[in-house]
Motif scaffolding. Structure first.
Motif, mmCIF file in Angstrom:
data_model
loop_
_atom_site.group_PDB
_atom_site.id
_atom_site.type_symbol
_atom_site.label_atom_id
_atom_site.label_comp_id
_atom_site.label_asym_id
_atom_site.label_seq_id
_atom_site.Cartn_x
_atom_site.Cartn_y
_atom_site.Cartn_z
ATOM 1 N N LEU A 160 0.830 -1.204 0.000
ATOM 2 C CA LEU A 160 0.000 0.000 0.000
ATOM 3 C C LEU A 160 0.866 1.257 0.000
ATOM 4 O O LEU A 160 1.721 1.444 0.867
ATOM 5 C CB LEU A 160 -0.918 -0.004 1.228
ATOM 6 N N LYS A 161 0.625 2.131 -0.980
ATOM 7 C CA LYS A 161 1.422 3.348 -1.129
ATOM 8 C C LYS A 161 0.596 4.622 -0.988
ATOM 9 O O LYS A 161 1.148 5.698 -0.734
ATOM 10 C CB LYS A 161 2.122 3.360 -2.490
ATOM 11 N N CYS A 162 -0.713 4.506 -1.192
ATOM 12 C CA CYS A 162 -1.572 5.689 -1.157
ATOM 13 C C CYS A 162 -2.823 5.391 -0.342
ATOM 14 O O CYS A 162 -3.508 4.395 -0.584
ATOM 15 C CB CYS A 162 -1.962 6.101 -2.578
ATOM 16 N N LEU A 163 -3.108 6.240 0.631
ATOM 17 C CA LEU A 163 -4.300 6.089 1.465
ATOM 18 C C LEU A 163 -5.024 7.422 1.543
ATOM 19 O O LEU A 163 -4.424 8.446 1.883
ATOM 20 C CB LEU A 163 -3.930 5.623 2.870
ATOM 21 N N ARG A 164 -6.312 7.404 1.214
ATOM 22 C CA ARG A 164 -7.173 8.576 1.403
ATOM 23 C C ARG A 164 -8.272 8.188 2.382
ATOM 24 O O ARG A 164 -9.114 7.337 2.072
ATOM 25 C CB ARG A 164 -7.755 9.048 0.067
ATOM 26 N N LEU A 165 -8.244 8.792 3.533
ATOM 27 C CA LEU A 165 -9.184 8.474 4.605
ATOM 28 C C LEU A 165 -9.843 9.790 5.031
ATOM 29 O O LEU A 165 -9.320 10.519 5.882
ATOM 30 C CB LEU A 165 -8.446 7.822 5.769
ATOM 31 N N ASN A 166 -10.977 10.098 4.433
ATOM 32 C CA ASN A 166 -11.551 11.434 4.559
ATOM 33 C C ASN A 166 -12.908 11.437 5.248
ATOM 34 O O ASN A 166 -13.705 10.503 5.098
ATOM 35 C CB ASN A 166 -11.700 12.060 3.173
ATOM 36 N N CYS A 167 -13.172 12.502 5.979
ATOM 37 C CA CYS A 167 -14.474 12.700 6.604
ATOM 38 C C CYS A 167 -14.738 14.196 6.702
ATOM 39 O O CYS A 167 -13.936 15.017 6.263
ATOM 40 C CB CYS A 167 -14.539 12.036 7.979
ATOM 41 N N ARG A 168 -15.876 14.562 7.274
ATOM 42 C CA ARG A 168 -16.204 15.971 7.460
ATOM 43 C C ARG A 168 -15.341 16.560 8.565
ATOM 44 O O ARG A 168 -15.036 15.908 9.564
ATOM 45 C CB ARG A 168 -17.681 16.125 7.820
ATOM 46 N N GLY A 169 -14.946 17.820 8.400
ATOM 47 C CA GLY A 169 -14.141 18.487 9.399
ATOM 48 C C GLY A 169 -14.974 18.918 10.603
ATOM 49 O O GLY A 169 -16.169 19.169 10.484
ATOM 50 N N TYR A 170 -14.316 18.986 11.787
ATOM 51 C CA TYR A 170 -14.985 19.338 13.037
ATOM 52 C C TYR A 170 -14.467 20.657 13.590
ATOM 53 O O TYR A 170 -13.293 20.999 13.420
ATOM 54 C CB TYR A 170 -14.718 18.270 14.107
ATOM 55 N N LEU A 171 -15.341 21.318 14.291
ATOM 56 C CA LEU A 171 -14.952 22.478 15.086
ATOM 57 C C LEU A 171 -14.904 22.073 16.551
ATOM 58 O O LEU A 171 -15.824 21.429 17.051
ATOM 59 C CB LEU A 171 -15.963 23.620 14.895
ATOM 60 N N CYS A 172 -13.824 22.418 17.220
ATOM 61 C CA CYS A 172 -13.708 22.204 18.675
ATOM 62 C C CYS A 172 -13.912 20.746 19.062
ATOM 63 O O CYS A 172 -14.673 20.428 19.993
ATOM 64 C CB CYS A 172 -14.697 23.092 19.430
ATOM 65 N N ALA A 173 -13.263 19.829 18.351
ATOM 66 C CA ALA A 173 -13.400 18.402 18.638
ATOM 67 C C ALA A 173 -12.215 17.930 19.476
ATOM 68 O O ALA A 173 -11.111 18.457 19.363
ATOM 69 C CB ALA A 173 -13.465 17.613 17.342
ATOM 70 N N PRO A 174 -12.411 16.929 20.331
ATOM 71 C CA PRO A 174 -11.293 16.397 21.131
ATOM 72 C C PRO A 174 -10.295 15.665 20.247
ATOM 73 O O PRO A 174 -10.628 15.181 19.170
ATOM 74 C CB PRO A 174 -11.986 15.437 22.097
ATOM 75 N N LYS A 175 -9.083 15.566 20.718
ATOM 76 C CA LYS A 175 -8.033 14.896 19.966
ATOM 77 C C LYS A 175 -8.242 13.382 19.975
ATOM 78 O O LYS A 175 -8.689 12.813 20.962
ATOM 79 C CB LYS A 175 -6.670 15.223 20.565
#
Length: 320
Positions: A177-192
């Motif tokens: 595996l050389k390329c990974l795209r793991l995407n979701c919606r961005g959050y405001l003020c979310a915990p780490k």
């Protein structure tokens, strides 16, 4: 003389112009193959193969189906709002036409556990798999399929709902595996949350391109990725607002990563929704603010009712 001059000036009677007709069946197979590759899998299955028997014969050539993109370039319901198209059956037909030579396949919305299993049973040379908003694919199905994709080099999981166990299994089963795209919606003020980043660092050391749009990783997670993926050349952490690139971490990223996109960089070239979500909403799977998974499942079931009649894509001439 005047009459003669008038006769000369007068336009000759227009001759009947024969209407030019084109026999599309005369197009050479090589040229037609190029056209089909541009049209794509959905265009061929939905329309192009039905033009004439000659086009149908060309559409069955295995080399045309090494790469199958079943992502809908329109809205998902454009094809679903019809009793003529069974997308899963069409996908199976495309996979069969590849005749074991399938190396790349992409699904959007309609993929299921059975369909992922079908892919894994019909090719062992898959190099690229893309899943976008495929809420009906469960962890177990993808983990089992990954074991049959030892040559996988590129994986996209965008706006899907999978556990970190899936990433760990893919890392173990797909060493190339050389390329990974793991995407979701961005959050405001979310915990780490660095769990995903740590698994990537531990189990995917060969990555060269990584996109984690909207991820909750922190500086610790980014450090882990940089340490665990020494060949990384491209990194996209846009809308990863728990990352604070300062000091030595920023310098390391700028020195090592050739193509770096930072949390607050522009998102104009990002293909999915970039509207930020409040952390109070349960959107960890990348879905929209409403219960998108439930809502889409109900819509999907209503459109793909067993009582519908569909084209039989197994019959080479039924569509003609």
């Amino acid at each position: 003389m005047a009459e003669a001059a008038a006769a000369v000036d007068q336009d000759p009677a227009p001759e009947a112009v024969e209407e030019e007709t084109r026999d599309w069946a005369e197009m050479s197979p090589d040229l037609l193959s190029v056209v089909f590759e541009k049209v794509g899998a959905l265009g061929v299955l939905c329309a192009a193969q039905a033009v004439c028997p000659a086009w149908r014969r060309v559409s069955l050539q295995p080399h045309l189906w090494r790469s199958v993109d079943m992502r809908n370039p329109w809205q998902p319901w454009d094809l679903m709002d019809s009793d003529e198209f069974d997308l899963e059956r069409m996908a199976r037909n495309a996979i069969d036409r590849a005749d074991g030579n399938l190396v790349e396949i992409s699904f959007e919305y309609f993929a299921t556990d059975d369909l992922i299993k079908y892919v894994s049973e019909r090719t062992n040379i898959l190099k690229c798999l893309r899943l976008v908003s495929c809420y009906q694919v469960m962890d177990e199905a993808l983990i089992e399929a990954a074991q049959k994709f030892p040559l996988l080099e590129e994986l996209e999981i965008s706006h899907c709902s999978f556990s970190t166990e899936v990433l760990e299994a893919i890392g173990r089963s797909c060493p190339q595996l050389k390329c990974l795209r793991l995407n979701c919606r961005g959050y405001l003020c979310a915990p780490k949350c660095d769990e995903t980043a740590i698994i990537i660092a531990k189990h995917m050391p060969g990555l060269r391109r990584l996109q984690l749009f909207g991820n909750l990783l922190s500086n610790d997670g980014l450090h882990a990725i940089l340490d665990g993926c020494p060949q990384l050349e491209s990194l996209d952490i846009r809308q990863c607002f728990n990352v604070c690139l300062e000091g030595s971490l920023r310098k390391t990223c700028l020195d090592r990563i050739k193509n770096l996109k930072l949390p607050s960089d522009p998102t104009d070239d990002y293909e999915f929704c970039t509207e930020l979500c409040s952390y109070g909403l349960d959107l960890s799977d990348g879905s929209d603010a409403y219960d998108y998974e439930s809502d889409f499942s109900e819509m999907y079931d209503s459109y793909f009712d067993d009582s519908f009649e569909y084209y039989d894509f197994e019959d080479p001439y039924l569509l003609l």
